[in-house]
Structures are given as C-alpha cells and as structure tokens.
Motif scaffolding. Structure first.
Motif, PDB file in Angstrom:
ATOM      1  N   GLY A 183     -16.575  10.896 -34.854  1.00  0.00           N
ATOM      2  CA  GLY A 183     -16.071  11.623 -34.152  1.00  0.00           C
ATOM      3  C   GLY A 183     -15.557  11.165 -32.543  1.00  0.00           C
ATOM      4  O   GLY A 183     -14.797  10.797 -31.709  1.00  0.00           O
ATOM      5  N   SER A 185     -17.881   9.604 -30.491  1.00  0.00           N
ATOM      6  CA  SER A 185     -18.548   8.267 -30.495  1.00  0.00           C
ATOM      7  C   SER A 185     -17.578   7.199 -31.414  1.00  0.00           C
ATOM      8  O   SER A 185     -17.582   6.659 -32.450  1.00  0.00           O
ATOM      9  CB  SER A 185     -19.602   8.289 -30.934  1.00  0.00           C
ATOM     10  OG  SER A 185     -19.837   7.625 -30.850  1.00  0.00           O
ATOM     11  N   PRO A 186     -17.086   6.024 -30.369  1.00  0.00           N
ATOM     12  CA  PRO A 186     -15.956   5.200 -30.998  1.00  0.00           C
ATOM     13  C   PRO A 186     -17.233   4.135 -31.188  1.00  0.00           C
ATOM     14  O   PRO A 186     -17.302   4.036 -32.950  1.00  0.00           O
ATOM     15  CB  PRO A 186     -15.230   4.583 -29.995  1.00  0.00           C
ATOM     16  CG  PRO A 186     -15.139   6.016 -29.033  1.00  0.00           C
ATOM     17  CD  PRO A 186     -16.042   7.015 -29.210  1.00  0.00           C
ATOM     18  N   THR A 187     -18.353   4.285 -30.710  1.00  0.00           N
ATOM     19  CA  THR A 187     -19.935   3.166 -31.314  1.00  0.00           C
ATOM     20  C   THR A 187     -20.086   3.558 -32.398  1.00  0.00           C
ATOM     21  O   THR A 187     -20.034   2.591 -32.964  1.00  0.00           O
ATOM     22  CB  THR A 187     -20.380   2.682 -30.338  1.00  0.00           C
ATOM     23  OG1 THR A 187     -19.793   3.737 -29.240  1.00  0.00           O
ATOM     24  CG2 THR A 187     -21.295   1.937 -30.338  1.00  0.00           C
ATOM     25  N   ARG A 189     -18.406   5.356 -34.468  1.00  0.00           N
ATOM     26  CA  ARG A 189     -17.355   4.948 -35.444  1.00  0.00           C
ATOM     27  C   ARG A 189     -17.296   3.373 -36.422  1.00  0.00           C
ATOM     28  O   ARG A 189     -17.903   2.804 -37.456  1.00  0.00           O
ATOM     29  CB  ARG A 189     -16.044   5.197 -35.007  1.00  0.00           C
ATOM     30  CG  ARG A 189     -14.919   5.736 -36.050  1.00  0.00           C
ATOM     31  CD  ARG A 189     -13.909   6.886 -35.183  1.00  0.00           C
ATOM     32  NE  ARG A 189     -13.306   6.223 -34.319  1.00  0.00           N
ATOM     33  CZ  ARG A 189     -13.079   7.098 -33.003  1.00  0.00           C
ATOM     34  NH1 ARG A 189     -14.132   8.077 -33.525  1.00  0.00           N
ATOM     35  NH2 ARG A 189     -12.853   6.600 -32.179  1.00  0.00           N
ATOM     36  N   ASN A 190     -17.244   2.663 -35.529  1.00  0.00           N
ATOM     37  CA  ASN A 190     -17.672   1.038 -35.667  1.00  0.00           C
ATOM     38  C   ASN A 190     -18.501   1.019 -36.773  1.00  0.00           C
ATOM     39  O   ASN A 190     -18.461   0.235 -37.350  1.00  0.00           O
ATOM     40  CB  ASN A 190     -17.744   0.316 -34.280  1.00  0.00           C
ATOM     41  CG  ASN A 190     -16.297   0.827 -34.051  1.00  0.00           C
ATOM     42  OD1 ASN A 190     -15.311  -0.026 -34.374  1.00  0.00           O
ATOM     43  ND2 ASN A 190     -15.950  -0.018 -33.030  1.00  0.00           N
ATOM     44  N   ASN A 193     -18.142   2.541 -40.002  1.00  0.00           N
ATOM     45  CA  ASN A 193     -16.637   1.963 -40.846  1.00  0.00           C
ATOM     46  C   ASN A 193     -16.743   1.593 -42.283  1.00  0.00           C
ATOM     47  O   ASN A 193     -16.560   1.886 -42.784  1.00  0.00           O
ATOM     48  CB  ASN A 193     -15.904   1.932 -40.040  1.00  0.00           C
ATOM     49  CG  ASN A 193     -14.361   2.068 -40.202  1.00  0.00           C
ATOM     50  OD1 ASN A 193     -14.038   2.761 -40.814  1.00  0.00           O
ATOM     51  ND2 ASN A 193     -13.900   0.930 -40.031  1.00  0.00           N
ATOM     52  N   SER A 252     -11.121  12.972 -33.554  1.00  0.00           N
ATOM     53  CA  SER A 252     -10.775  11.280 -31.786  1.00  0.00           C
ATOM     54  C   SER A 252      -9.725  12.001 -31.743  1.00  0.00           C
ATOM     55  O   SER A 252      -9.463  10.964 -30.645  1.00  0.00           O
ATOM     56  CB  SER A 252     -11.115  10.159 -32.876  1.00  0.00           C
ATOM     57  OG  SER A 252     -10.379   9.703 -34.186  1.00  0.00           O
ATOM     58  N   THR A 253      -8.525  12.150 -32.296  1.00  0.00           N
ATOM     59  CA  THR A 253      -7.357  12.380 -31.863  1.00  0.00           C
ATOM     60  C   THR A 253      -7.168  14.034 -31.472  1.00  0.00           C
ATOM     61  O   THR A 253      -5.905  14.389 -31.163  1.00  0.00           O
ATOM     62  CB  THR A 253      -6.175  12.232 -33.235  1.00  0.00           C
ATOM     63  OG1 THR A 253      -6.667  13.072 -33.658  1.00  0.00           O
ATOM     64  CG2 THR A 253      -6.503  10.315 -33.397  1.00  0.00           C
TER      65      THR A 253
END
Lengths: 364, 280
Positions: A183, A185-187, A189-190, A193, A252-253
């Motif tokens: 949540g 780290s977007p990296t 997460r990608n 996923n 993340s939100t």
C-alpha cells in the motif's frame, strides 16, 4: 471493617460500570418488546420447517413408491407388500436414503448430544485406567498415553474452530504486513499485483494440494500427523486475499487531509505511518479481516475433508460415506452447526469492525 | 524587510495543453505582527495561495520568502488552520493537540507536553471536552480544537484558510473574538483567508481582494484604520467601516460583473405555450 466493605462495593460498582461500557460497545441492547420483531421471524421459521417437512415427506414417498414398484415387478406382490409394511413400520433397516425430515434431524441432535456424554465418560474412564501407568511413564521421562478413541461431535467442532483460528492468524500475519508495504509503495504494488490477481481466485482444493505437496516434502521422514498443519495453512492462504487487498487499498488511499496534517506537523516517515496512515486504514483492514474469517470458515469444510483432519469437513464426508440410517440427518445437523458458527464469527468480527471504524466526516 | 513576501508567484496545475493557470503574478508582503485578510470568491484560488505559503505546494514560478528565507516545505514556524478542521477522528481532543506539541517540542518531557496541550485547550475553552473524540463535538468546538492545535506549536505566523466558513453566524462571531483575543495577546503575524468581507474588516489590519481565477491575482489593498478592540455593534455606525466595506464590495462586485458579461450570450427560447393557453 466497614471501610473495607465500602471499598469492595465501589470496586464492584467500577466493575459493573466497566461491564456496562463493554456491553454497550458490543451493541447488546436491552430487548424492547416489539411484537412484530418477534412474531415475523417466528412465522418464517415455522414456515421454513413446514416446507422442509413437506418436501422431505414428498421425497421419501417418491423413493418408497419407486422401490415398492420395483419389488412388485421383480419379486411379485408379496415382496411388495412386505416392503410397504417395512417402510410403514419405520424401522432402522427400512429407512429411505433421502433428505431427512426435521424430526429425524432433531433426533440426530439428541443422539449427538448423548454421544458427547458417552465419549466424555469414555475419556474419563480411560484417564482413570491409565492414571497409574501414565504416572510411571512420566516419571520415567516417557510421553503419557493419550486418548485416541472416538471423538464426540463437540471435539469435532472444536477441532474445526482451532483450524479456522490458526488459519485466520496465519492470514493476518501474512496479509496485513504485506498489504501495508504494498500500500505504501506503488512500485512494489505494481510488482506484486499480477501475483495477487492470479492467486486470488484459486480454489481451496488447489490450495490444499499445493500446501500438501510442500508440507509433505518439508516434513519428510517424520511420522507425526500433519493434517492440522496442512489444513490450517491451506485455509489461511485461501482466505488471506481479502485482507491483503483491503489493507493495500486502505493504506494507499489515506485521506489527503490527514496527509496534509502529517505534513504541517512535520511528522517523520515512521510517525506518519503509525500515527496517520495505519489508524486511518484500520476500518478497511478490519473489513478485510471480516471477509477473511468468513471465507476461512467456508473453505474449511472442503479442506478438512481433503486433509482428513478430524473436523466438521471430515465428519460430513464420513457420514456421507458410511450411509447409516442416521447419516443424512447428521449431515444436516452439521450444516446447521456450520451455519450458526459462521454467523456468530461474522457477528464477532462486525462488532470489532464497528469499534475501530469512524466516519471521515467525524473529523470535519 | 517584510516578514512574509510573495514575489511574482505563478501557479499552474496540469501540463501542456491541459495546463490551467490558477494564480498569476501574485505579489504580497506582510509585516511582522500584522493581521492581513485576503477576501475572494469561492473557487478563486484561495486555498492554493494558502498552500503555497504554508509550504504544502510549490509555486510554478516566483518566490515565497518567509523571514527573508525561501519557503521549502512546511515548517512549525507557520501554523495552519484548515478549512475543514482536519482533526484525526480516532484521537481525542487532547491527543490531537498533543500530537502537534510533541512534534514542535520534541525534546521536552511527557508532563511538559501534557501541560502545554492542556494550556491551549483551556485557551479555546475546551477543557471539559478534553477526552472527547471529534465526532462528539459540534462544528465550532472542532474548529476550536484545530485552533488549539495550530497555536500549540507556537508558530511565528498563523495562517487561516477560511477557518470559520462552515460555521453558523453566532458561533462564527464567538470564534472571531476568540481568535482576535489570542492574537491580541502576543501579536503574532496572521493571515486570514475568507469569503466574508465583514469578517475581514472586523479582524484584519489590511484587506486584499483576490480577483477570481483562473489567473487569479491580488487586487488593490484596503487599509482598515479602526482602533482595536473593535466592537461589532459600533462597527456598523463607523464611517471608516462603511466606506471601506462599500469600496471592497463594489470592487468585488465589479469583478463579478465583468465575469458575468464575459459569459453572456443570447439564448433563443423555444416557441412553446401550454395547451390550455390561447395563442394570441
């Protein structure tokens, strides 16, 4: 003397106060007498049992008719009459093998309860019998002899509950930390996923097989019973996805206002995570945990069945296999027990969820 | 040298084709101890301006100087009171304030933190509600917690982004007085963003209208030479108040009119009449 009495009284009052607070948080309201609220469910329960009874009766009749007819064509009138009489006498040798009626199920409930006391007595006897031997064994540094006889229905339910809680804890300790990390780290997460999307819909049976392959190899050469280990790991892995996804989404939100507060107060990175991000995503995390627990309970039956773990799943399957006159009604009893426990678990989680959740508008 | 200085500030959101310039050519300087109000319509870029000053946003071009130093990120020297209070709903009043105190004075002991928090909560009159959660408070009380939180960090300058916008008129009046009271005690520099001209005149030394965005820019300033403490009821009869108020409103309305005329176009109405009407 008198003083100590008053002190204990005030202590008592404190306790009562505490209990009241807990009760109010648990949403137990004092039941107000509301005729509609009581009568409507009672009517629906009666209707349900009525329809069930009629349906079961119709199915039973259908089976009897078919078998009597078959006897008539195969063996003649006398055999058919005998069979008819046998069914009418309702003896245990002449039972239909179809959906049991409510009365049969109730009879099975009583059987299972009585059986519980029988097994309890067995255990007690066993304990008394082996007490002397066990004392010697313990003195000699050996493991005591334990009861390995027939388990009662209560033991079976307890075994299932243990499995589900162990699985739930496993799911919790895997899904929450990973959810938080991805949540944040977007990296990552990608990166992860695809993994989540692929493994999320995998069926419990396949999870069981996967865990079985791995655990069996890891424990190769040991003779201990690993059915509990395998079943709780499978349950945990199968049920953890809701928590994982919800935690990641919650983290993340986080509301932008809270992040702004963190910035204005100049909170450090760790402080920001533990004081702003985690508390604000708690409601979503607990929603995930609630789903996880109910999924865990649902997949448990199939997994226990496969793993031969002596819980409800195995109980249901063995009853189905052994085909005694009471098997079908015992299966229905198990079904109701599973349903009721599932309902109670969900209520329990809902209460916790309500305790930790807040509306965003509450800060505004 | 001015305490806070904005030089040729431009702020654009988006890039390339989608770029919209929200603020253009903003110049502002505020002296130490001054109370300045910026008045503008909703959606004119007020919050963007505030976020540039408190360091949550960076200008696309231009410079924000605080005490002569360029602003880089947020700082405890500039306390912010947000439009929507932004209290943390899972923390009590005391915990919300404590969080700020702890960050502003990291080297003190717990008892000192608690004392400071209690002091500021008392200052806004919320001591009885110290252990309550934000959801148990009214809107006005919540904003007072936000005020206590901002003040508890002992900022040199306090920035208020429409702090009273969501409150009813009575609570608003009360809180205006409370804020003025607190400000009057140590005369910290204050910047108030508001959409209420009366509030600006009542509270500030200087009012600057913000011409609405896109391309929002600051208009001419109006000095309010009314002695403090000001009295709301007397203010209505004060000639300075009347003239300033009219001038500001006229100016803002003028902009509003200009805005309207830009959007004006003729509509051809369909030739319809209800059935029961006789067509003449």
């Amino acid at each position: 003397m008198k003083q100590s009495v008053t002190v204990s009284k005030s202590e008592e009052a404190k306790w009562l106060e505490g209990i009241k607070v807990v009760l109010s948080k648990l949403q137990f309201k004092t039941p107000t007498f509301n005729l509609k609220k009581i009568i409507v469910p009672v009517i629906s329960i009666v209707a349900f049992i009525g329809i069930w009874y009629l349906g079961a009766e119709a199915l039973r009749q259908r089976e009897i008719n078919f078998r009597v007819e078959k006897a008539l064509t195969d063996q003649g009138q006398a055999a058919a009459n005998a069979l008819q009489a046998c069914f009418a006498s309702n003896e245990s040798t002449c039972q239909t093998n179809t959906l049991p009626s409510p009365t049969q199920v109730w009879a099975s409930v009583i059987t299972l309860v009585n059986d519980y006391y029988v097994v309890k007595q067995d255990k007690l006897d066993f304990k008394n019998k082996t007490a002397a031997v066990n004392a010697k064994r313990i003195a000699a540094g050996k493991a005591p002899i334990v009861y390995t006889g027939r388990a009662s229905f209560v033991d079976i339910v307890i075994r299932s509950l243990k499995t589900v809680f162990a699985g739930f804890l496993l799911a919790f300790f895997i899904a929450v930390p990973i959810g938080i990390v991805i949540g944040l780290s977007p990296t990552l997460r990608n990166a992860i996923n695809w993994f989540i999307q692929i493994f999320k819909p995998v069926s419990p049976v396949v999870w069981y097989l996967l865990v079985f392959m791995i655990v069996k190899t890891l424990l190769i050469g040991t003779s201990s019973d690993n059915s509990f280990l395998i079943s709780f790991i499978s349950v945990g892995l199968c049920a953890m996805w809701a928590t994982l996804v919800n935690t990641a989404v919650g983290v993340s939100t986080v509301d932008k206002d809270y992040i702004n507060v963190a910035k204005v107060l100049k909170l450090g990175q760790l402080q920001k995570i533990f004081k702003i991000i985690l508390p604000s995503s708690l409601p979503l995390i607990f929603t995930g945990l609630r789903i996880t627990l109910s999924v865990a309970w649902m997949v448990l039956i199939a997994i226990e069945l496969l793993a031969q773990s002596p819980g409800l799943g195995t109980f249901v399957w063995e009853e189905f296999q052994n085909g005694s006159s009471e098997s079908n009604s015992k299966i229905i009893v198990a079904m109701f027990v599973i349903g009721i426990i599932g309902f109670l678990l969900d209520r329990f989680m809902l209460t916790i969820q309500n305790m930790v959740s807040f509306n965003k508008s509450e800060g505004i | 040298m001015a305490y806070l200085e904005l030089k040729n500030i431009y702020k654009t959101y988006g890039e390339g084709k989608d770029a919209t310039e929200v603020l253009s050519n903003i110049n502002l300087s505020i002296e130490e101890g001054e109370f300045v109000a910026i008045v503008g319509f909703t959606g004119s870029g007020k919050t963007t301006l505030v976020n540039l000053i408190n360091g949550l946003l960076e200008p696309t071009s231009g410079e924000v100087l605080f005490k002569g130093e360029p602003v880089k990120g947020t700082s405890h020297e500039r306390g912010v009171i947000f439009q929507n209070y932004s209290l943390l709903p899972w923390l009590s009043v005391e915990q919300n304030v404590l969080m700020a105190v702890r960050e502003a004075f990291p080297k003190r002991e717990k008892a000192v933190w608690k004392r400071k928090a209690a002091h500021y909560i008392d200052m806004v009159g919320l001591t009885p509600a110290i252990n309550k959660l934000p959801k148990e408070l009214s809107g006005g009380m919540r904003q007072r917690v936000a005020v206590a939180r901002a003040l508890s960090m002992k900022p040199d300058m306090i920035i208020m982004d429409e702090p009273l916008g969501a409150l009813d008129a009575l609570t608003r009046g009360n809180l205006q007085d409370q804020i003025l009271n607190i400000w009057g005690k140590d005369k910290r520099t204050a910047l108030l963003i508001t959409n209420d001209v009366d509030e600006g005149i009542y509270m500030a030394d200087r009012i600057i209208p913000l011409r609405p965005g896109p391309n929002a820019t600051l208009g001419p300033e109006f000095k309010i030479d009314i002695e403090r403490p000001r009295d709301k009821t007397e203010l209505n009869d004060n000639p300075i108040y009347k003239t300033t108020r009219n001038a500001i409103i006229e100016y803002l309305m003028g902009i509003g009119e200009g805005r309207k005329s830009e959007q004006q176009s003729t509509y051809i109405l369909p030739d319809l009449a209800p059935k029961s009407f006789v067509r003449l």
